[in-house]
Design a protein around this motif. Structure first.
Motif, PDB file in Angstrom:
ATOM      1  N   ASN B   7       0.794  -1.237   0.000  1.00 31.91           N
ATOM      2  CA  ASN B   7       0.000   0.000   0.000  1.00 31.91           C
ATOM      3  C   ASN B   7       0.823   1.282   0.000  1.00 31.91           C
ATOM      4  O   ASN B   7       0.537   2.217   0.736  1.00 31.91           O
ATOM      5  N   THR B   9       2.035   4.787  -1.011  1.00 34.84           N
ATOM      6  CA  THR B   9       1.579   5.985  -1.736  1.00 34.84           C
ATOM      7  C   THR B   9       2.700   7.016  -1.716  1.00 34.84           C
ATOM      8  O   THR B   9       3.573   6.990  -0.851  1.00 34.84           O
ATOM      9  N   LYS B  10       2.658   7.869  -2.708  1.00 35.96           N
ATOM     10  CA  LYS B  10       3.647   8.953  -2.759  1.00 35.96           C
ATOM     11  C   LYS B  10       2.973  10.212  -3.285  1.00 35.96           C
ATOM     12  O   LYS B  10       2.458  10.232  -4.398  1.00 35.96           O
ATOM     13  N   THR B  20      -0.252  13.198  -6.929  1.00 38.22           N
ATOM     14  CA  THR B  20      -0.127  11.879  -6.328  1.00 38.22           C
ATOM     15  C   THR B  20       0.499  10.967  -7.370  1.00 38.22           C
ATOM     16  O   THR B  20      -0.073  10.759  -8.443  1.00 38.22           O
ATOM     17  N   LYS B  58       8.713   7.361   0.595  1.00 37.39           N
ATOM     18  CA  LYS B  58       7.283   7.106   0.395  1.00 37.39           C
ATOM     19  C   LYS B  58       6.499   8.017   1.318  1.00 37.39           C
ATOM     20  O   LYS B  58       7.023   8.504   2.332  1.00 37.39           O
ATOM     21  N   THR B  59       5.217   8.237   0.976  1.00 41.58           N
ATOM     22  CA  THR B  59       4.390   9.050   1.860  1.00 41.58           C
ATOM     23  C   THR B  59       3.730   8.167   2.916  1.00 41.58           C
ATOM     24  O   THR B  59       3.841   8.433   4.109  1.00 41.58           O
ATOM     25  N   THR B  60       3.046   7.100   2.473  1.00 42.96           N
ATOM     26  CA  THR B  60       2.489   6.137   3.442  1.00 42.96           C
ATOM     27  C   THR B  60       2.725   4.718   2.933  1.00 42.96           C
ATOM     28  O   THR B  60       3.155   4.523   1.791  1.00 42.96           O
ATOM     29  N   GLY B  61       2.427   3.740   3.764  1.00 45.21           N
ATOM     30  CA  GLY B  61       2.561   2.345   3.373  1.00 45.21           C
ATOM     31  C   GLY B  61       3.726   1.678   4.072  1.00 45.21           C
ATOM     32  O   GLY B  61       4.469   2.324   4.824  1.00 45.21           O
ATOM     33  N   GLN B  62       3.865   0.387   3.828  1.00 44.91           N
ATOM     34  CA  GLN B  62       4.911  -0.399   4.464  1.00 44.91           C
ATOM     35  C   GLN B  62       5.933  -0.829   3.421  1.00 44.91           C
ATOM     36  O   GLN B  62       5.566  -1.211   2.313  1.00 44.91           O
ATOM     37  N   ASN B  71      10.774   1.749   7.654  1.00 45.23           N
ATOM     38  CA  ASN B  71      10.358   2.847   8.538  1.00 45.23           C
ATOM     39  C   ASN B  71      11.370   3.090   9.641  1.00 45.23           C
ATOM     40  O   ASN B  71      11.423   4.164  10.215  1.00 45.23           O
TER      41      ASN B  71
END
Lengths: 410, 238
Positions: B7, B9-10, B20, B58-62, B71
């Motif tokens: 998942n 996102t950037k 995006t 990255k903006t969010t996600g793993q 992270n």
């Protein structure tokens, strides 16, 4: 990354970008050289002026017309002609104890001619004891005598250069010259003294004070008086007695209303010292400006190359450079450039100062080459700071970007 | 798994316009794979590669790289990973100008602690020899052809024996002959066991890989094995 390795890469990097490195260093070189040269010239000029005043002798008293407080400047400096001092004042002072010799002065400028040879020269009306007061000597003939004064004789004694300029190979004694169309007889030639103060004594023409006052200038006052005291310890009491005599003669009861001022050479030295100190400060400010200009030069070249370097930083980060590595690299580059530029600047600055010293000395002055370590320190310190700041600032900004952003930078 | 994205996102701001680039990308790549990421320009394929290679965040996600949670990496860890575990090949080569091919290849090693300088230089020469650049070791990049420059860049990517090679349009600036040479090198490296993730927008280049992932508008729209793999040494047909 090991230190010597960074050093090696830095050296290569600078060598690879010769133009950029040179332009950056140029700013530092100019800044450092200018500061050292300018500060040196200021110090040497101060030394020269003070040395010349000292050379006049330290047991001299100067008497100037017009009041001035102990620290301030005499009114003559501002172009105000004060007519309160007279020839008779000088004669009176001569009779005081401890006074070895006295001379009152008037000055004028005129065309001095011998046959078809003419020259614009300064002439000075002086008294017979001038050679004693000023430590001057007559080379040939005689100096002005008291009878010349009393008779308002039209006789002249030439400075050594004035004599050679007018007469060339001719023998000047007993010859007639014209000063502003008035005929004078040359009775003596002074020995060479060298440039001193702001006037070259060797270019002077000396005539009797009374002749200068009455025939040449049509005045009754004198410009200033100098008295020679037998020894330094007697200067302070002598100044007191001179003041008393002048107050009596000028009918002054209140010392704050003096229409004259009396100073010793030591006091004159103090005043001249503070004037030349101000001059030195002014020169230092000029030097500081050249440092700033040099700094702007460094800044410009750093900013011009920043986009090229930003991409380089991006690449280095992409292949594993940490922020610390980037900053180290740029710090080393700047440090190497500033120290190299600083050394070249010091060499250049010292060379310029030496060249100026040689040049001035060739005119017959005793210009001492004075280079203060403090000026070298400040010049290099300032230039190095500017180089480091403007070298590191863009690098620091680029090192904070993500590698991709830095790589994309156009 | 060498790479595991979940998942991702950037978002970024491009000249004042919020954009995006990636909208929830989930993806796994095992060691030894040769993956091509395809897509039109603006599809997010380059951004995806930059996120994988820690060139961009990255903006969010793993994101798990080599079974470690990204992270938890700080900037120094990331620099170390880029240095020792990932090799980059860029479309524009990004070689340092006025610097010899050998020094360019050695560039990443400056930032590698505890390295035997002599042994590393020897290794660089060996890699260059393998890529047919022995005769160009002391040349500067501007004296090399495009294909040679890209091969030098590949040599630089290999110097620290990375776990992953990332290639961003490696043939994008090259003519077809040079492009073929570069693809041959990449295929050989994959045969030797190197994991390669390559971004391209050309199908015949993508088909040199073993697996093609297609992106559109920041999302994966297909992910499949290459049925008929091109072998670059047989020639690339446009």
């Amino acid at each position: 990354m090991r230190f010597f390795q960074i050093l090696k890469y830095t050296k290569n990097n600078l060598a690879l970008n010769k133009t950029r490195s040179f332009l950056t260093m140029l700013g530092i070189i100019i800044g450092v050289a200018a500061v050292i040269a300018i500060v040196s010239v200021g110090a040497s000029a101060q030394d020269l002026l003070l040395a010349q005043v000292k050379a006049m002798g330290t047991n001299l008293i100067g008497i100037l017309p017009g009041a001035s407080d102990d620290q301030g400047l005499p009114s003559a400096v501002f172009g105000i002609e004060v007519t309160t001092l007279k020839y008779e004042d000088a004669l009176e002072i001569r009779n005081l104890p401890d006074i070895l010799a006295i001379c009152a002065y008037v000055t004028g400028r005129g065309t001095v001619g011998y046959f078809n040879q003419t020259k614009e020269l300064n002439y000075t009306g002086v008294m017979p004891e001038y050679p004693t007061v000023e430590d001057a000597a007559v080379a040939t003939g005689r100096f002005i005598k008291q009878e010349d004064m009393d008779n308002m004789a039209r006789v002249a004694v030439l400075g050594s250069k004035a004599a050679s300029d007018l007469f060339g190979q001719d023998f000047p004694l007993e010859k007639q010259i014209k000063i502003n169309q008035i005929v004078f007889k040359v009775v003596g030639v002074m020995a060479e003294r060298g440039a001193s103060g702001l006037q070259n004594q060797d270019e002077q023409v000396f005539i009797p004070l009374r002749t200068a006052q009455k025939i040449m200038l049509g005045i009754d006052h004198v410009a200033y008086i100098r008295a020679k005291v037998d020894k330094e310890a007697n200067i302070e009491p002598a100044i007191g007695r001179v003041k008393e005599v002048l107050r009596f003669r000028h009918h002054i009861k209140d010392a704050t209303k003096d229409d004259f001022s009396v100073r010793s050479t030591a006091q004159a030295l103090d005043i001249l010292g503070s004037i030349t100190q101000a001059l030195k400060m002014f020169l230092a400010a000029v030097a500081a400006i050249s440092l700033i200009v040099g700094g702007i030069g460094i800044m410009n070249i750093m900013f011009v190359t920043v986009s090229e370097r930003t991409r380089e930083i991006g690449l280095r980060k992409a292949v594993g450079a940490k922020r610390r590595d980037i900053l180290w690299q740029f710090l080393m580059e700047s440090a190497l450039m500033t120290s190299l530029g600083g050394v070249i600047g010091i060499i250049l600055g010292v060379s310029i100062s030496s060249a100026i010293a040689l040049g001035v000395n060739s005119f017959g002055y005793e210009w001492k080459l004075i280079i203060t370590p403090l000026s070298i320190f400040w010049a290099v310190f300032m230039a190095a700071s500017v180089g480091l700041i403007f070298g590191l600032w863009p690098a620091n900004r680029a090192s904070l970007m993500s590698p991709m952003d830095a790589l994309r930078k156009q | 798994m060498l790479i595991k994205l979940a998942n991702i996102t950037k978002d970024y701001v491009d000249e004042g316009v919020p954009t995006t680039a990636l909208r929830g990308v989930t993806l796994a790549v095992s060691a030894g794979e040769f993956v091509a990421i395809m897509g039109a320009s603006g599809s997010g394929k380059s951004t995806l590669m930059h996120v994988i290679g820690f060139l961009d965040k990255k903006t969010t996600g793993q994101y798990f790289f080599d079974n470690e949670n990204a992270n938890e990496f700080d900037d120094a860890n990331l620099a170390q990973i880029r240095n020792q575990k990932i090799g980059f090949v860029f479309q524009a080569y990004n070689l340092l100008a006025r610097t010899s091919v050998l020094d360019n290849v050695l560039l990443p090693t400056i930032y590698t602690p505890h390295l035997d300088v002599k042994a590393t230089a020897k290794k660089a020469r060996e890699i260059l020899a393998k890529l047919n650049l022995s005769h160009r070791v002391d040349y500067q990049p501007n004296q090399l052809s495009g294909g040679e420059q890209q091969r030098a860049a590949i040599a630089r990517a290999l110097i620290n024996e990375p776990r992953l090679i990332l290639a961003d349009e490696p043939t994008g600036n090259l003519d077809s002959h040079s492009g073929q040479e570069v693809m041959e090198v990449l295929q050989d490296l994959n045969e030797e066991g190197h994991t390669i993730v390559m971004v391209t927008h050309e199908k015949y280049v993508a088909e040199c890989a073993r697996r093609i992932i297609t992106l559109k508008d920041g999302q994966i729209i297909s992910d499949q094995k290459v049925a008929e793999r091109h072998l670059a040494k047989d020639g690339l047909i446009k």
